[in-house]
Design a protein around this motif. Structure first.
Motif: not given
Length: 273
Positions: A34, A46-47, A53, A70, A74, A76-77, A88, A90
């Motif tokens: 992401s 970005s993740g 992250v 996390h 991960v 989604s960010v 974020s 995860g």
């Protein structure tokens, strides 16, 4: 400016014409799941599958050290409009809020049963939405307190969520093939949007909450009207040839049918204005 992340572990920045801006951003170990871009296009987040992250400048310079916390990938960010707050979600089922320096803002938000597949942040960074493997959409305050009960409607997994700029409208897409619109209280706004054949992987919402776009497993991208006027138009068009509007007196409740017809005539078809 467009930003992308991929299986090759890189983050890439592009101009509108498709020309690369700077070299690929290298740092993640494994897949980048992401990416997001600040409103002014100067900061990228970005993740990835490495559980980190990362924050970047437009030139690809790492801004500080990777954000760690996390346990696992991960998924989604998201980034607030001013680029000061990062959220974020995860595979560990948690949602984290971060400052630009990588400091965790409070404790992780917990509640989802299973992975958090998607997160979004309101423009002012005060409201967070998440969707997960448990089929729920959840709204959170900046302090991690739930806002309303979990939004329940999707059958199984929620893959993607988005928030209008003012944080008042939420959209979600899932593996039941539907796109759904919600109020902040978790009330379903209208009926689910159906049309995709298969899973809905991604959804987005215009700043004013009036237009929704979705992409799915069926390889189509679909555009939807998200306003109450849009729902009314759709309902009236579906009923246009139905006996309940063609001959309200024949309906089970003629008074209600006549009112519905008058609303459609006045608000949608422009009759009697």
């Amino acid at each position: 400016t467009i930003v992308s992340g991929g299986d090759d572990g890189t983050v890439r920045l592009w101009s509108r014409s498709g020309q690369p801006i700077a070299n690929p951003f290298i740092g993640h170990q494994g897949v980048v799941f992401s990416v997001a871009l600040s409103g002014n296009g100067q900061t990228i987040v970005s993740g990835g599958n490495d559980g980190t992250v990362r924050l970047w400048s437009r030139s690809g310079e790492a801004l500080g050290t990777p954000f760690t916390g996390h346990q696992g990938g991960v998924w989604s960010v998201a980034l607030s409009g001013d680029g000061q707050t990062i959220v974020s979600g995860g595979i560990d089922g948690t949602v984290w809020l971060w400052s630009r320096s990588g400091e965790a803002l409070g404790t992780p938000f917990t509640g989802h049963q299973g992975a958090v597949n998607s997160v979004a942040l309101s423009g002012n960074g005060q409201t967070i939405v998440s969707g997960g493997d448990d089929g729920t959409v959840r709204l959170w305050s900046r302090s991690g307190q739930p806002i309303a009960n979990p939004f329940i409607g999707h059958q199984r997994v929620v893959f993607s969520v988005a928030l209008s700029g003012n944080g008042q409208t939420i959209v979600s897409g899932g593996n039941d093939g539907t796109v759904r619109l919600w109020s902040r209280s978790g009330e379903a706004l209208g009926t689910p949007f159906t049309g995709h054949q298969g899973w809905v992987w991604s959804v987005a919402l215009s700043g004013d909450g009036q237009t929704i776009v979705s992409g799915g497993e069926d390889s189509t991208v679909r555009l939807w009207e998200g306003s109450p006027q849009g729902w009314l138009r759709g309902a009236c068009e579906q009923l246009r040839e139905h006996s309940v509007l063609r001959d309200p007196d024949s309906s089970f409740e003629p008074a209600v049918a006549w009112r519905a017809r008058r609303v459609c005539e006045r608000e949608v078809w422009g009759v009697g204005k």
